[in-house]
Each structure stands twice: as C-alpha cells, then as structure tokens.
Design an enzyme around this catalytic site. Sequence first.
Site, mmCIF file in Angstrom:
data_model
loop_
_atom_site.group_PDB
_atom_site.id
_atom_site.type_symbol
_atom_site.label_atom_id
_atom_site.label_comp_id
_atom_site.label_asym_id
_atom_site.label_seq_id
_atom_site.Cartn_x
_atom_site.Cartn_y
_atom_site.Cartn_z
ATOM 1 N N THR A 49 15.140 -6.380 78.661
ATOM 2 C CA THR A 49 15.942 -5.426 77.898
ATOM 3 C C THR A 49 17.029 -6.183 77.145
ATOM 4 O O THR A 49 17.092 -7.411 77.197
ATOM 5 C CB THR A 49 16.604 -4.389 78.834
ATOM 6 O OG1 THR A 49 17.669 -5.036 79.563
ATOM 7 C CG2 THR A 49 15.598 -3.815 79.825
ATOM 8 N N CYS A 50 17.899 -5.443 76.485
ATOM 9 C CA CYS A 50 18.996 -6.079 75.754
ATOM 10 C C CYS A 50 19.899 -6.891 76.674
ATOM 11 O O CYS A 50 20.435 -7.920 76.281
ATOM 12 C CB CYS A 50 19.846 -5.026 75.050
ATOM 13 S SG CYS A 50 18.975 -4.131 73.746
ATOM 14 N N ARG A 52 19.138 -7.869 80.036
ATOM 15 C CA ARG A 52 18.564 -8.627 81.147
ATOM 16 C C ARG A 52 17.122 -9.034 80.861
ATOM 17 O O ARG A 52 16.393 -8.353 80.134
ATOM 18 C CB ARG A 52 18.626 -7.826 82.445
ATOM 19 C CG ARG A 52 17.677 -6.663 82.536
ATOM 20 C CD ARG A 52 17.827 -5.916 83.852
ATOM 21 N NE ARG A 52 19.137 -5.314 83.981
ATOM 22 C CZ ARG A 52 20.061 -5.700 84.866
ATOM 23 N NH1 ARG A 52 19.773 -6.660 85.720
ATOM 24 N NH2 ARG A 52 21.235 -5.123 84.910
ATOM 25 N N SER A 107 23.909 -2.239 85.660
ATOM 26 C CA SER A 107 23.940 -2.235 84.195
ATOM 27 C C SER A 107 25.331 -2.538 83.663
ATOM 28 O O SER A 107 26.336 -2.409 84.380
ATOM 29 C CB SER A 107 23.496 -0.863 83.667
ATOM 30 O OG SER A 107 22.156 -0.598 84.002
ATOM 31 N N GLY A 187 16.992 1.115 63.461
ATOM 32 C CA GLY A 187 16.159 1.278 64.642
ATOM 33 C C GLY A 187 16.000 2.759 64.935
ATOM 34 O O GLY A 187 16.719 3.605 64.366
ATOM 35 N N GLY A 189 14.970 3.763 68.459
ATOM 36 C CA GLY A 189 14.711 3.852 69.888
ATOM 37 C C GLY A 189 15.720 4.731 70.606
ATOM 38 O O GLY A 189 16.535 5.432 69.969
ATOM 39 N N GLU A 190 15.704 4.682 71.943
ATOM 40 C CA GLU A 190 16.561 5.548 72.749
ATOM 41 C C GLU A 190 18.045 5.311 72.489
ATOM 42 O O GLU A 190 18.829 6.259 72.406
ATOM 43 C CB GLU A 190 16.268 5.328 74.237
ATOM 44 C CG GLU A 190 14.937 5.896 74.698
ATOM 45 C CD GLU A 190 14.756 5.755 76.192
ATOM 46 O OE1 GLU A 190 15.737 5.429 76.884
ATOM 47 O OE2 GLU A 190 13.636 5.977 76.678
ATOM 48 N N VAL A 192 19.578 4.064 69.797
ATOM 49 C CA VAL A 192 19.971 4.568 68.481
ATOM 50 C C VAL A 192 19.987 6.094 68.476
ATOM 51 O O VAL A 192 20.892 6.718 67.897
ATOM 52 C CB VAL A 192 19.020 4.026 67.388
ATOM 53 C CG1 VAL A 192 19.222 4.768 66.071
ATOM 54 C CG2 VAL A 192 19.269 2.531 67.182
#
Length: 422
Positions: A49-50, A52, A107, A187, A189-190, A192
């Site tokens: 992910t962004c 990790r 997170s 973008g 995705g979720e 955005v």
Amino acid sequence: MSILALGLNHKTAPVEIREKVTFGPDIIAGALRSLQENPAVKETVILSTCNRTEVYCILNEEDHEPLADWISRFHGLPSDRVMPYLYSHFGLDAVKHLLRVSCGLDSLVLGEPQILGQVKAAYQTATDTGTTGKLLYKLFQHAFSAAKQIRTDTNIGNSPVSVAFAAVSLAKQIFSDLSEQTALLIGAGETVELAARHLSQNGIGRIIVANRTVERAHQLAAQFEGYAIALTEISNHLAEADIVISSTASPLPVLGKGTVESALKERKHRPIFMVDIAVPRDIEPEVADLSDIYLYTVDDMDEVIQENMRSREEAAEQAEEIIEHYVDDYMGWLRSLDAVELIQDYRGCAEQLRDEVMKKALQQLAKGKSPEEAIRFIAHTLTNKLLHTPSTQMRQAGFNGQIELLEAANTLFQIKKTDNKT
C-alpha cells in the site's frame, strides 16, 4: 514450520524508500511466484500500500535473511539500501501484527477502514496466483473476522480520521472558504473518493477528477457534480485548480515541475495547495521548490492526523483486547495441527486391530461358532488389545514415579473411578 511477517512501513521508512519497494498490480503476481520459488517458502501473501510493503509467509524454517535479500533483489536495489528499514515478526508476533494491520491499529491514521479492503485484495491476489494454503487461509480469515468485530463493537471508526480527511482539513486551514475553490483530484480509487466526499461535505466549489480510465473518472465525478478528464488533459486544466490531491497507482510521476510552472504563470502565481498521497509519488518532488506551491506528502500529514485521532485511542485499547482473543484462538488452532497426524496414526492402529479381530471372529462363525460366542470374542479380544499398550505404559510410569504422565493419561482418557464392590 513458522509464520513470518517481513516488511517496512511509514514508521520505519521514509517515502523515498517506500516508493522503491512497492508491488503494483502489474507485477505482484510475478513477485508472488518468484517468492514461492524459494524452497523455504510454503505459502505467501504480499501486501503493498502507500504506507507499507509486507510479506507474509509460512516457512519451513525460521530464516528470513534470504527473503529480506529477495525484496532488494526483486526491485534491483542494493541490500544495504533496504535492510535498515525492515522489520520482522515470527509466530505469535506475526499473527498479532497482521491482525493489528487489518484493523487499522498499525496505520498512519489509527483505525482507518481502507486497509482492510487492501488486505482482502492482497489475500485474494495471492489465492488467485496459487501461493496460499490452509495456514494462511485460516490466518487471514481470523484477521477479517477480528476487523469486523472491532468495527461493530468499538467506536474506532466513528471519527472521520484518514489521510484524505487530513488533506481536506489542511486545505481548510489554507483556504478559509472552500466554496470559492476548485479541487483537482488525480486518481479514482478509495482514497480519492474519500477526499471528494470530504471536500463536498465542506462545500467545495468545483471538483475535477482526472484518471487514466475516463469512464471511472466520470462515475466518481458524477457523484459530486464534478466533471472528468483523462490524465493526459491535466496540463490543460491545472491552472483552474486551487487544490490538487493525487493518489494513483502509477509507477512514475503524473505531474511534473514544468507542467506546474506553466499553470502558475497562467494563474498569475495564485498559490496551489497540493497533497501527494501516492507511493510511488505522483508529483515530482522538485515541484515543492516552486514559489506559490504548497506540496505535502503522506509523511507530512502526520501532525494533522495526530490532532484528529485522540478520540480513537480508547476504542483502540478495546480493539487490542479483541485482537488478543483472535490471536489466542488462531495459535490454539495451529498447535492443534500437531496432534492431527498422531490422531490419524492412533485411529489407523485401532482400525487395523478391529479388522484383525473381525477377521478371526468371522472365521469362527464359518467354523460353526455361535454369534454370541463370536461377539464375546470380539469384545474380549479388542478390549485387551486396545488397552494393553496404554496399561503397560501407565504401569511403567507409576514404577518410574512419572506422576505428570499419569495425570496426563487421566486427562486424556477422562478416567472415572468405578465402584468394584458387589
């Protein structure tokens, strides 16, 4: 066998390192197959992910050094460029780490819900690629169940705290009235979509959505009365944007310094607030050097996020208790597997004895013995054969003073005292 969680995240590595070791959708299947070729690896899942990059493995042995080296080699990086930022967890600690990650407790934004969908997608990709088995299946199902219970039983998701929320909060500090501003979201995705929702709730003037797939951009923009453009059209519309929030899966920057300079000239140097949530970064770092540009990355969001996450800390304590329960349950199930082979062997021996006794009983019947005599033979012989070895071993344990073994036998066989008086 052992369970390993190996990786790096926003706590251990800066964005310039994280972006070099991501596994995008186009390479992750190949990476899983490459990792599976390691003889020490039985099952594996890669989560990227962004914030990790993590590898979860079932190993034949507790040796993660070759896997750490594999991460470096796969991305064509020197080992000493990656190794200092890696962490590893084995066994119970690896199980707990995955559950905490899935529930958002590890997170950047405490309790953020997007990570669960990312973990599910990572597991599904590994399953589709054929690199998972029953151990990781059970582990990830526990992670999903724990996350669901925590969402249901605690308030960890009630406060609107996320990277997207933090970005919009920061925009509100820079622009007092968002109704006069235009936001360009790159973008679809979720993250955005979440940013678009927060902007809309805060009265943003206009929303432009740019995406590689224009149809997806149209679908998102339509929800917020915005309009959609292709990524190739960004240079034509950047000057309209007061706020830019970008989060794509592009391996290369989608917004360069030259494009931003041109937009600033057209805007007569009215400032632009930019947030680059993507890893690898969507906006060239050199853009931050331009006057009238306020560029933030995910790492810069930390201070804003800290101010908005205090309400989740109590819920996080409750979540940790729930996680402990699921960790204990999984580890208990894992330990129970050690008994499976023993149970199968024990049953096999009993069934073999049964077959031998039955064969002899049938032979007696064929020779004219009565059914009652055959039944008595089966009961007497089978009882003696089944009890002979345990009785011998318990007698020897008593002779040797092995009280613990006798107590274990009592627990195992659930022996109840009987009254022998007549």
